[in-house]
Write an enzyme that holds these catalytic residues in place. Structure first.
Site, PDB file in Angstrom:
ATOM      1  N   TYR A 182      12.298  31.942  -1.076  1.00  0.00           N
ATOM      2  CA  TYR A 182      10.976  32.279  -0.568  1.00  0.00           C
ATOM      3  C   TYR A 182       9.903  31.912  -1.588  1.00  0.00           C
ATOM      4  CZ  TYR A 182      11.371  36.736  -3.249  1.00  0.00           C
ATOM      5  OH  TYR A 182      11.537  37.679  -4.236  1.00  0.00           O
ATOM      6  N   GLY A 240      -4.739  28.291 -18.103  1.00  0.00           N
ATOM      7  CA  GLY A 240      -4.597  29.726 -17.852  1.00  0.00           C
ATOM      8  C   GLY A 240      -4.761  30.125 -16.391  1.00  0.00           C
ATOM      9  N   VAL A 270      -0.443  24.897  -9.603  1.00  0.00           N
ATOM     10  CA  VAL A 270      -1.720  24.552 -10.239  1.00  0.00           C
ATOM     11  C   VAL A 270      -1.798  23.025 -10.228  1.00  0.00           C
ATOM     12  CG1 VAL A 270      -3.031  24.594 -12.398  1.00  0.00           C
ATOM     13  CG2 VAL A 270      -1.814  26.642 -11.627  1.00  0.00           C
ATOM     14  N   GLU A 324      10.718  26.638 -11.191  1.00  0.00           N
ATOM     15  CA  GLU A 324      10.592  26.403 -12.639  1.00  0.00           C
ATOM     16  C   GLU A 324      10.889  27.745 -13.312  1.00  0.00           C
ATOM     17  OE1 GLU A 324      10.690  25.137 -15.801  1.00  0.00           O
ATOM     18  OE2 GLU A 324       9.436  23.521 -14.976  1.00  0.00           O
ATOM     19  N   VAL A 380       3.317  29.308  -5.903  1.00  0.00           N
ATOM     20  CA  VAL A 380       2.505  29.256  -7.130  1.00  0.00           C
ATOM     21  C   VAL A 380       2.374  27.796  -7.561  1.00  0.00           C
ATOM     22  CG1 VAL A 380       2.359  29.947  -9.555  1.00  0.00           C
ATOM     23  CG2 VAL A 380       3.369  31.512  -7.862  1.00  0.00           C
ATOM     24  N   TYR A 417       8.210  32.644 -15.568  1.00  0.00           N
ATOM     25  CA  TYR A 417       7.917  33.988 -15.073  1.00  0.00           C
ATOM     26  C   TYR A 417       8.343  35.136 -15.978  1.00  0.00           C
ATOM     27  CZ  TYR A 417       6.612  31.324 -11.047  1.00  0.00           C
ATOM     28  OH  TYR A 417       5.981  30.417 -10.236  1.00  0.00           O
TER      29      TYR A 417
END
Ligand code: COA
Length: 432
Positions: free
Chosen positions: A432, A119, A111, A146, A109, A150
Protein backbone atom coordinates in the site's frame (compact mmCIF):
# COMPACT_ATOMS: atom_id res chain seq x y z
CA UNK A 1 -16.92 12.43 5.15
CA UNK A 2 -14.23 11.17 7.52
CA UNK A 3 -12.70 13.87 9.66
CA UNK A 4 -9.17 12.76 8.85
CA UNK A 5 -9.57 13.24 5.07
CA UNK A 6 -9.49 17.01 5.14
CA UNK A 7 -7.70 17.53 8.45
CA UNK A 8 -5.75 20.80 8.10
CA UNK A 9 -2.08 20.81 7.14
CA UNK A 10 0.21 20.62 10.14
CA UNK A 11 1.35 24.19 10.83
CA UNK A 12 5.00 23.29 11.55
CA UNK A 13 5.29 21.35 8.29
CA UNK A 14 3.63 24.22 6.44
CA UNK A 15 6.13 26.70 7.92
CA UNK A 16 9.08 24.39 7.09
CA UNK A 17 8.25 24.26 3.37
CA UNK A 18 7.19 27.92 3.26
CA UNK A 19 10.73 28.82 4.35
CA UNK A 20 11.82 27.49 0.91
CA UNK A 21 9.17 29.51 -0.93
CA UNK A 22 6.87 26.47 -1.31
CA UNK A 23 3.20 25.97 -0.53
CA UNK A 24 1.67 22.96 1.21
CA UNK A 25 -2.00 22.06 0.99
CA UNK A 26 -4.67 19.38 1.19
CA UNK A 27 -6.01 18.39 -2.25
CA UNK A 28 -9.66 18.50 -3.17
CA UNK A 29 -10.01 15.05 -4.76
CA UNK A 30 -13.36 16.06 -6.28
CA UNK A 31 -11.58 18.74 -8.34
CA UNK A 32 -10.00 17.08 -11.37
CA UNK A 33 -8.00 20.20 -12.23
CA UNK A 34 -6.21 19.73 -8.92
CA UNK A 35 -6.26 15.94 -8.53
CA UNK A 36 -5.18 14.83 -12.02
CA UNK A 37 -1.87 16.78 -12.09
CA UNK A 38 -1.29 15.50 -8.57
CA UNK A 39 -1.65 11.87 -9.70
CA UNK A 40 0.68 12.52 -12.66
CA UNK A 41 3.29 13.93 -10.25
CA UNK A 42 2.98 10.93 -7.93
CA UNK A 43 3.43 8.49 -10.82
CA UNK A 44 6.44 10.46 -12.08
CA UNK A 45 7.87 10.30 -8.56
CA UNK A 46 7.70 6.51 -8.77
CA UNK A 47 9.52 6.63 -12.11
CA UNK A 48 6.47 5.75 -14.25
CA UNK A 49 5.84 7.29 -17.68
CA UNK A 50 3.19 9.90 -18.34
CA UNK A 51 -0.23 8.41 -17.63
CA UNK A 52 -3.07 8.40 -20.16
CA UNK A 53 -6.39 10.04 -19.28
CA UNK A 54 -7.84 6.55 -18.90
CA UNK A 55 -5.11 5.53 -16.45
CA UNK A 56 -5.49 8.72 -14.44
CA UNK A 57 -9.23 8.06 -14.32
CA UNK A 58 -8.56 4.57 -12.94
CA UNK A 59 -6.23 5.94 -10.26
CA UNK A 60 -8.75 8.66 -9.38
CA UNK A 61 -11.57 6.15 -8.90
CA UNK A 62 -9.44 3.81 -6.81
CA UNK A 63 -7.78 6.31 -4.51
CA UNK A 64 -10.01 9.34 -4.03
CA UNK A 65 -11.18 8.12 -0.60
CA UNK A 66 -7.74 9.01 0.77
CA UNK A 67 -6.31 12.24 2.10
CA UNK A 68 -3.91 13.74 -0.44
CA UNK A 69 -1.52 16.50 0.41
CA UNK A 70 0.96 18.18 -1.89
CA UNK A 71 3.86 20.59 -1.76
CA UNK A 72 3.72 23.13 -4.60
CA UNK A 73 6.32 25.42 -6.11
CA UNK A 74 4.61 28.66 -7.29
CA UNK A 75 7.74 29.55 -9.30
CA UNK A 76 7.65 26.31 -11.30
CA UNK A 77 6.74 26.23 -15.03
CA UNK A 78 3.90 23.88 -14.00
CA UNK A 79 2.72 25.27 -10.67
CA UNK A 80 -0.38 23.03 -10.79
CA UNK A 81 1.80 19.94 -10.46
CA UNK A 82 3.10 19.28 -6.93
CA UNK A 83 6.80 18.77 -6.22
CA UNK A 84 6.02 16.70 -3.12
CA UNK A 85 3.23 14.16 -2.62
CA UNK A 86 1.93 11.98 0.19
CA UNK A 87 -1.42 10.33 0.79
CA UNK A 88 -2.85 8.79 3.92
CA UNK A 89 -5.99 7.21 5.31
CA UNK A 90 -7.22 5.42 8.39
CA UNK A 91 -7.51 1.65 8.19
CA UNK A 92 -7.46 -1.28 10.61
CA UNK A 93 -4.35 -3.27 11.44
CA UNK A 94 -4.64 -6.62 13.21
CA UNK A 95 -2.69 -7.26 16.41
CA UNK A 96 -1.85 -10.62 18.05
CA UNK A 97 -5.03 -11.93 19.62
CA UNK A 98 -7.22 -10.69 16.78
CA UNK A 99 -8.07 -7.17 17.95
CA UNK A 100 -7.63 -4.44 15.40
CA UNK A 101 -6.49 -0.86 15.87
CA UNK A 102 -7.15 2.08 13.55
CA UNK A 103 -3.87 2.84 11.80
CA UNK A 104 -2.74 5.94 9.92
CA UNK A 105 -1.62 4.40 6.61
CA UNK A 106 0.88 6.44 4.59
CA UNK A 107 1.50 5.99 0.87
CA UNK A 108 2.62 7.76 -2.28
CA UNK A 109 5.59 9.60 -0.72
CA UNK A 110 7.45 11.28 -3.57
CA UNK A 111 9.55 14.38 -4.06
CA UNK A 112 10.32 15.62 -7.58
CA UNK A 113 13.95 14.93 -8.51
CA UNK A 114 14.27 18.67 -9.21
CA UNK A 115 13.44 19.44 -5.55
CA UNK A 116 15.12 16.59 -3.69
CA UNK A 117 17.07 16.93 -0.45
CA UNK A 118 15.53 20.21 0.60
CA UNK A 119 13.69 18.65 3.53
CA UNK A 120 10.33 18.24 1.74
CA UNK A 121 9.94 14.54 2.62
CA UNK A 122 10.87 15.26 6.23
CA UNK A 123 8.31 18.06 6.47
CA UNK A 124 5.60 15.86 4.95
CA UNK A 125 6.27 12.78 7.09
CA UNK A 126 6.68 14.60 10.38
CA UNK A 127 3.58 16.64 9.52
CA UNK A 128 1.55 13.51 8.77
CA UNK A 129 2.63 11.88 12.04
CA UNK A 130 1.59 14.95 14.04
CA UNK A 131 -1.74 15.04 12.16
CA UNK A 132 -2.26 11.35 12.92
CA UNK A 133 -1.44 11.81 16.62
CA UNK A 134 -3.72 14.86 16.82
CA UNK A 135 -6.51 12.78 15.25
CA UNK A 136 -6.07 10.26 18.09
CA UNK A 137 -4.37 7.52 16.09
CA UNK A 138 -2.08 5.26 18.14
CA UNK A 139 -0.11 3.74 15.27
CA UNK A 140 0.99 4.54 11.72
CA UNK A 141 2.13 2.17 8.99
CA UNK A 142 3.54 1.98 5.49
CA UNK A 143 5.20 -0.28 2.95
CA UNK A 144 8.36 1.01 1.34
CA UNK A 145 10.08 1.04 -2.01
CA UNK A 146 13.14 2.76 -0.47
CA UNK A 147 13.88 1.15 2.90
CA UNK A 148 16.52 3.61 4.10
CA UNK A 149 14.26 6.61 4.58
CA UNK A 150 11.69 5.81 7.23
CA UNK A 151 13.70 4.71 10.26
CA UNK A 152 14.53 8.33 11.04
CA UNK A 153 10.81 8.97 11.52
CA UNK A 154 10.36 6.05 13.94
CA UNK A 155 9.06 3.45 11.46
CA UNK A 156 10.51 -0.04 11.58
CA UNK A 157 9.78 -3.43 9.96
CA UNK A 158 7.19 -5.53 11.81
CA UNK A 159 6.30 -8.10 9.14
CA UNK A 160 8.55 -9.91 6.70
CA UNK A 161 7.67 -11.41 3.34
CA UNK A 162 9.16 -14.03 1.07
CA UNK A 163 9.50 -14.32 -2.71
CA UNK A 164 9.45 -17.81 -4.19
CA UNK A 165 10.84 -19.21 -7.39
CA UNK A 166 10.00 -22.90 -7.72
CA UNK A 167 11.35 -25.35 -10.28
CA UNK A 168 8.25 -27.46 -10.93
CA UNK A 169 10.27 -30.53 -12.01
CA UNK A 170 11.87 -30.72 -8.57
CA UNK A 171 8.71 -29.73 -6.70
CA UNK A 172 6.55 -32.82 -7.19
CA UNK A 173 3.43 -32.49 -5.07
CA UNK A 174 3.58 -34.54 -1.85
CA UNK A 175 0.97 -32.50 0.05
CA UNK A 176 -2.71 -33.16 0.75
CA UNK A 177 -5.21 -33.59 -2.11
CA UNK A 178 -8.41 -32.03 -0.80
CA UNK A 179 -11.88 -33.02 -2.01
CA UNK A 180 -13.23 -29.59 -2.98
CA UNK A 181 -13.32 -28.30 -6.56
CA UNK A 182 -11.49 -25.71 -8.64
CA UNK A 183 -13.14 -23.38 -11.13
CA UNK A 184 -12.11 -20.34 -13.13
CA UNK A 185 -13.94 -17.20 -12.06
CA UNK A 186 -14.81 -14.01 -13.93
CA UNK A 187 -13.06 -10.73 -13.11
CA UNK A 188 -16.19 -9.29 -11.51
CA UNK A 189 -16.73 -12.31 -9.32
CA UNK A 190 -13.04 -12.35 -8.42
CA UNK A 191 -13.23 -8.71 -7.26
CA UNK A 192 -16.21 -9.46 -5.01
CA UNK A 193 -14.91 -12.75 -3.65
CA UNK A 194 -11.44 -11.35 -2.92
CA UNK A 195 -13.02 -8.57 -0.88
CA UNK A 196 -15.21 -11.05 1.05
CA UNK A 197 -12.45 -13.57 1.66
CA UNK A 198 -9.89 -10.99 2.73
CA UNK A 199 -12.47 -9.40 5.00
CA UNK A 200 -12.89 -12.77 6.70
CA UNK A 201 -9.22 -13.68 7.12
CA UNK A 202 -7.64 -10.33 7.93
CA UNK A 203 -8.31 -10.45 11.68
CA UNK A 204 -6.71 -13.91 11.90
CA UNK A 205 -3.30 -12.54 10.93
CA UNK A 206 -1.30 -10.03 12.96
CA UNK A 207 -0.03 -7.35 10.59
CA UNK A 208 -2.76 -7.68 7.97
CA UNK A 209 -4.66 -4.47 7.21
CA UNK A 210 -8.15 -3.74 5.99
CA UNK A 211 -8.02 -3.38 2.20
CA UNK A 212 -9.87 -0.90 -0.03
CA UNK A 213 -12.19 -1.59 -3.02
CA UNK A 214 -9.82 -0.11 -5.63
CA UNK A 215 -7.20 -2.68 -4.66
CA UNK A 216 -9.49 -5.59 -5.51
CA UNK A 217 -10.48 -3.93 -8.79
CA UNK A 218 -6.82 -3.66 -9.74
CA UNK A 219 -6.06 -7.19 -8.52
CA UNK A 220 -8.89 -8.43 -10.76
CA UNK A 221 -7.73 -6.49 -13.82
CA UNK A 222 -10.81 -4.24 -13.82
CA UNK A 223 -9.13 -0.83 -13.73
CA UNK A 224 -9.48 1.07 -17.06
CA UNK A 225 -6.14 1.31 -18.83
CA UNK A 226 -4.53 -1.32 -16.61
CA UNK A 227 -1.59 -2.89 -18.43
CA UNK A 228 -1.74 -6.63 -19.22
CA UNK A 229 -5.08 -7.02 -17.42
CA UNK A 230 -6.25 -9.57 -19.97
CA UNK A 231 -3.42 -11.90 -18.98
CA UNK A 232 -4.71 -12.31 -15.44
CA UNK A 233 -6.45 -15.59 -14.66
CA UNK A 234 -8.23 -16.52 -11.46
CA UNK A 235 -9.31 -19.81 -9.94
CA UNK A 236 -11.34 -20.40 -6.84
CA UNK A 237 -11.35 -23.38 -4.50
CA UNK A 238 -14.80 -24.32 -3.21
CA UNK A 239 -15.18 -26.73 -0.30
CA UNK A 240 -17.41 -29.81 -0.73
CA UNK A 241 -20.39 -27.71 0.42
CA UNK A 242 -19.71 -25.23 -2.42
CA UNK A 243 -18.39 -22.27 -0.38
CA UNK A 244 -15.38 -20.33 -1.70
CA UNK A 245 -12.46 -20.93 0.66
CA UNK A 246 -9.57 -19.74 -1.47
CA UNK A 247 -8.59 -17.81 -4.61
CA UNK A 248 -5.48 -17.63 -6.73
CA UNK A 249 -4.79 -14.86 -9.25
CA UNK A 250 -1.97 -15.57 -11.68
CA UNK A 251 -0.62 -14.96 -15.13
CA UNK A 252 1.45 -16.99 -17.54
CA UNK A 253 4.50 -15.15 -18.79
CA UNK A 254 5.56 -15.42 -22.42
CA UNK A 255 7.30 -18.71 -22.89
CA UNK A 256 10.17 -17.66 -25.13
CA UNK A 257 11.25 -20.42 -27.52
CA UNK A 258 10.05 -23.49 -25.62
CA UNK A 259 6.29 -23.75 -25.21
CA UNK A 260 6.68 -26.33 -22.42
CA UNK A 261 8.55 -23.83 -20.22
CA UNK A 262 6.13 -21.11 -19.28
CA UNK A 263 6.58 -19.21 -16.05
CA UNK A 264 3.46 -19.05 -13.92
CA UNK A 265 3.44 -15.89 -11.80
CA UNK A 266 1.20 -16.00 -8.75
CA UNK A 267 -0.10 -12.48 -8.13
CA UNK A 268 -2.14 -13.34 -5.08
CA UNK A 269 -3.11 -16.53 -3.30
CA UNK A 270 -5.54 -16.18 -0.45
CA UNK A 271 -6.97 -19.09 1.51
CA UNK A 272 -9.25 -19.47 4.47
CA UNK A 273 -8.65 -23.18 5.09
CA UNK A 274 -5.73 -25.59 4.90
CA UNK A 275 -7.59 -27.48 2.15
CA UNK A 276 -7.92 -24.37 -0.01
CA UNK A 277 -4.25 -23.55 0.52
CA UNK A 278 -3.10 -27.03 -0.54
CA UNK A 279 -5.47 -27.28 -3.50
CA UNK A 280 -4.44 -23.89 -4.95
CA UNK A 281 -0.72 -24.45 -4.53
CA UNK A 282 -1.09 -27.89 -6.12
CA UNK A 283 -2.99 -26.29 -8.99
CA UNK A 284 -0.18 -23.86 -9.81
CA UNK A 285 2.66 -26.33 -9.26
CA UNK A 286 1.08 -29.04 -11.42
CA UNK A 287 -0.01 -26.68 -14.21
CA UNK A 288 0.90 -28.16 -17.58
CA UNK A 289 3.47 -26.42 -19.76
CA UNK A 290 4.93 -24.59 -16.75
CA UNK A 291 8.51 -25.07 -15.59
CA UNK A 292 8.76 -22.27 -13.03
CA UNK A 293 6.25 -20.94 -10.51
CA UNK A 294 7.06 -17.52 -9.12
CA UNK A 295 5.19 -16.07 -6.15
CA UNK A 296 5.87 -12.79 -4.35
CA UNK A 297 4.78 -11.45 -1.01
CA UNK A 298 4.27 -14.73 0.76
CA UNK A 299 4.59 -15.44 4.48
CA UNK A 300 7.94 -16.38 6.01
CA UNK A 301 6.23 -19.57 7.22
CA UNK A 302 4.68 -21.06 4.08
CA UNK A 303 3.44 -24.64 4.56
CA UNK A 304 4.06 -25.25 0.83
CA UNK A 305 7.72 -25.81 1.72
CA UNK A 306 6.57 -29.14 3.23
CA UNK A 307 4.27 -30.01 0.36
CA UNK A 308 6.91 -30.44 -2.35
CA UNK A 309 9.22 -33.40 -2.84
CA UNK A 310 12.46 -31.41 -2.87
CA UNK A 311 12.62 -28.27 -0.73
CA UNK A 312 15.70 -27.20 -2.71
CA UNK A 313 13.47 -26.91 -5.74
CA UNK A 314 12.25 -23.67 -4.18
CA UNK A 315 14.48 -20.63 -4.07
CA UNK A 316 13.16 -18.32 -1.35
CA UNK A 317 14.27 -14.80 -0.52
CA UNK A 318 13.11 -12.76 2.46
CA UNK A 319 12.69 -9.04 2.90
CA UNK A 320 11.03 -6.65 5.30
CA UNK A 321 7.57 -5.62 4.20
CA UNK A 322 5.12 -4.04 6.67
CA UNK A 323 6.55 -1.10 8.65
CA UNK A 324 4.88 0.23 11.78
CA UNK A 325 5.36 3.36 13.87
CA UNK A 326 3.87 3.46 17.37
CA UNK A 327 2.51 6.88 18.36
CA UNK A 328 0.80 5.93 21.64
CA UNK A 329 2.54 3.20 23.63
CA UNK A 330 -0.15 2.35 26.23
CA UNK A 331 -2.90 2.11 23.60
CA UNK A 332 -0.92 -0.17 21.30
CA UNK A 333 0.59 -2.43 23.98
CA UNK A 334 -2.77 -2.55 25.73
CA UNK A 335 -4.63 -3.66 22.59
CA UNK A 336 -2.87 -6.96 21.93
CA UNK A 337 -2.88 -10.17 23.91
CA UNK A 338 0.32 -11.89 25.01
CA UNK A 339 1.58 -15.46 25.13
CA UNK A 340 2.23 -15.66 28.89
CA UNK A 341 2.35 -13.68 32.12
CA UNK A 342 5.13 -11.13 32.51
CA UNK A 343 6.02 -7.94 34.32
CA UNK A 344 8.28 -5.57 32.43
CA UNK A 345 9.22 -1.91 32.73
CA UNK A 346 9.96 -0.45 29.30
CA UNK A 347 11.78 2.82 28.65
CA UNK A 348 10.93 3.97 25.13
CA UNK A 349 12.92 6.69 23.40
CA UNK A 350 11.41 8.72 20.58
CA UNK A 351 13.22 11.77 19.17
CA UNK A 352 9.92 13.02 17.74
CA UNK A 353 8.33 12.80 21.19
CA UNK A 354 5.13 10.86 20.48
CA UNK A 355 6.06 7.60 22.19
CA UNK A 356 8.72 8.82 24.59
CA UNK A 357 8.29 7.62 28.20
CA UNK A 358 8.51 4.75 30.67
CA UNK A 359 5.71 2.22 31.20
CA UNK A 360 5.13 -0.93 33.23
CA UNK A 361 3.55 -3.71 31.25
CA UNK A 362 1.83 -6.21 33.56
CA UNK A 363 0.51 -9.27 31.75
CA UNK A 364 -1.78 -11.68 33.61
CA UNK A 365 -1.96 -15.45 33.21
CA UNK A 366 -4.54 -15.07 30.42
CA UNK A 367 -2.20 -12.83 28.42
CA UNK A 368 -4.22 -9.68 29.14
CA UNK A 369 -2.11 -6.52 29.62
CA UNK A 370 -2.26 -3.50 31.88
CA UNK A 371 0.01 -0.61 30.87
CA UNK A 372 0.80 2.29 33.21
CA UNK A 373 3.27 5.18 33.19
CA UNK A 374 5.97 4.80 35.83
CA UNK A 375 9.13 6.38 37.23
CA UNK A 376 10.62 2.97 38.01
CA UNK A 377 13.99 1.84 36.66
CA UNK A 378 13.48 0.11 33.30
CA UNK A 379 14.09 -3.58 32.61
CA UNK A 380 14.29 -2.84 28.90
CA UNK A 381 15.38 0.36 27.13
CA UNK A 382 14.54 0.58 23.46
CA UNK A 383 13.74 3.04 20.68
CA UNK A 384 10.23 3.49 19.32
CA UNK A 385 11.55 1.78 16.18
CA UNK A 386 12.49 -1.37 18.12
CA UNK A 387 9.17 -1.45 19.95
CA UNK A 388 7.31 -0.99 16.66
CA UNK A 389 9.16 -4.02 15.25
CA UNK A 390 8.43 -6.14 18.33
CA UNK A 391 4.75 -5.35 18.79
CA UNK A 392 3.36 -7.95 16.38
CA UNK A 393 5.53 -10.73 17.80
CA UNK A 394 7.39 -11.49 14.57
CA UNK A 395 10.69 -9.96 15.69
CA UNK A 396 12.32 -11.08 18.96
CA UNK A 397 13.67 -8.79 21.68
CA UNK A 398 16.72 -11.01 22.21
CA UNK A 399 17.62 -10.65 18.53
CA UNK A 400 17.34 -6.85 18.70
CA UNK A 401 19.37 -6.99 21.91
CA UNK A 402 22.09 -8.97 20.14
CA UNK A 403 21.98 -6.39 17.35
CA UNK A 404 22.54 -3.59 19.86
CA UNK A 405 19.08 -2.13 19.31
CA UNK A 406 17.68 -2.82 22.78
CA UNK A 407 19.30 -2.72 26.22
CA UNK A 408 18.17 -5.35 28.73
CA UNK A 409 19.48 -8.04 31.04
CA UNK A 410 19.26 -11.37 29.16
CA UNK A 411 16.43 -12.62 31.41
CA UNK A 412 14.32 -9.53 30.60
CA UNK A 413 14.90 -9.93 26.87
CA UNK A 414 13.88 -13.60 27.14
CA UNK A 415 10.78 -12.67 29.19
CA UNK A 416 9.86 -10.22 26.42
CA UNK A 417 10.50 -12.89 23.75
CA UNK A 418 8.15 -15.30 25.50
CA UNK A 419 5.39 -12.80 26.23
CA UNK A 420 5.41 -11.04 22.84
CA UNK A 421 5.54 -14.27 20.76
CA UNK A 422 2.62 -14.67 18.38
CA UNK A 423 1.06 -18.04 17.52
CA UNK A 424 0.17 -16.74 14.07
CA UNK A 425 3.13 -15.55 12.05
CA UNK A 426 2.75 -11.82 11.45
CA UNK A 427 2.14 -11.20 7.78
CA UNK A 428 0.89 -8.46 5.48
CA UNK A 429 -0.22 -9.77 2.08
CA UNK A 430 -0.62 -6.34 0.41
CA UNK A 431 1.38 -3.40 -0.83
CA UNK A 432 0.00 0.00 0.00
C1 COA B 1 12.86 9.48 -1.17
C2 COA B 1 12.37 10.89 -1.34
C3 COA B 1 10.88 10.96 -0.99
C4 COA B 1 13.15 11.80 -0.41
O1 COA B 1 12.65 13.13 -0.52
P1 COA B 1 13.53 14.41 -0.10
O2 COA B 1 12.61 15.57 -0.03
O3 COA B 1 14.70 14.50 -1.01
O4 COA B 1 14.01 14.03 1.36
P2 COA B 1 14.44 15.08 2.51
O5 COA B 1 15.26 16.17 1.90
O6 COA B 1 13.27 15.50 3.30
O7 COA B 1 15.34 14.16 3.39
C5 COA B 1 14.92 13.62 4.63
C6 COA B 1 16.00 12.73 5.14
O8 COA B 1 15.98 11.50 4.40
C7 COA B 1 17.25 11.27 3.81
N1 COA B 1 16.98 10.65 2.53
C8 COA B 1 16.21 11.15 1.56
N2 COA B 1 16.16 10.30 0.54
C9 COA B 1 16.92 9.23 0.86
C10 COA B 1 17.26 8.03 0.21
N3 COA B 1 16.81 7.73 -1.02
N4 COA B 1 18.03 7.16 0.85
C11 COA B 1 18.50 7.46 2.09
N5 COA B 1 18.22 8.59 2.76
C12 COA B 1 17.43 9.47 2.14
C13 COA B 1 17.91 12.61 3.71
O9 COA B 1 19.30 12.49 3.70
C14 COA B 1 17.39 13.30 4.96
O10 COA B 1 18.11 12.84 6.09
P3 COA B 1 18.28 13.76 7.40
O11 COA B 1 17.17 14.75 7.41
O12 COA B 1 18.19 12.78 8.51
O13 COA B 1 19.61 14.39 7.24
C15 COA B 1 12.57 11.33 -2.81
O14 COA B 1 13.91 11.24 -3.11
C16 COA B 1 11.78 10.51 -3.81
O15 COA B 1 10.67 10.88 -4.13
N6 COA B 1 12.33 9.39 -4.33
C17 COA B 1 11.63 8.58 -5.32
C18 COA B 1 10.35 7.94 -4.79
C19 COA B 1 10.57 7.16 -3.52
O16 COA B 1 11.51 6.40 -3.37
N7 COA B 1 9.65 7.34 -2.57
C20 COA B 1 9.68 6.64 -1.35
C21 COA B 1 8.66 5.60 -1.52
S1 COA B 1 8.65 4.47 -0.26
Amino acid sequence: MSLWKNAPIDSRAHAAVAANGLDYRVIDTADRAEFDPYLQAEMRGFLAGEQTDEQIGGARDGLSFRRFIGVYDPASAHPEQPVGTVNSWVTDVTLPGGRTLPMWAVSGVTVAPTHRRKGIARAMLEGELRTAADAGLAIAGLTVSEATIYGRFGFSPATYATDWRIDTRRAAWVGPRPDGRLDFVSRERLRDELADLHGRIRTARPGEIEAWPGLWRRMSGLVPGQQDAQKLRAVRYADPAGATRGLVVYRLADEGEDFTKHELQVHYLLSETADAYAALWRFVLEHDLVSVVQASLRSVDEPVRWMIADQRGAHVTTSEHGWLRILDVPTVLGARTYACAASLTLRVTDPLGFADGTWTLEIDGEGAPTVRPTDAEPDVTLSVNALSSLVLGGVRASVLSAAGLLAAEPHSAVAMDRAFASVDTPFLSLWY
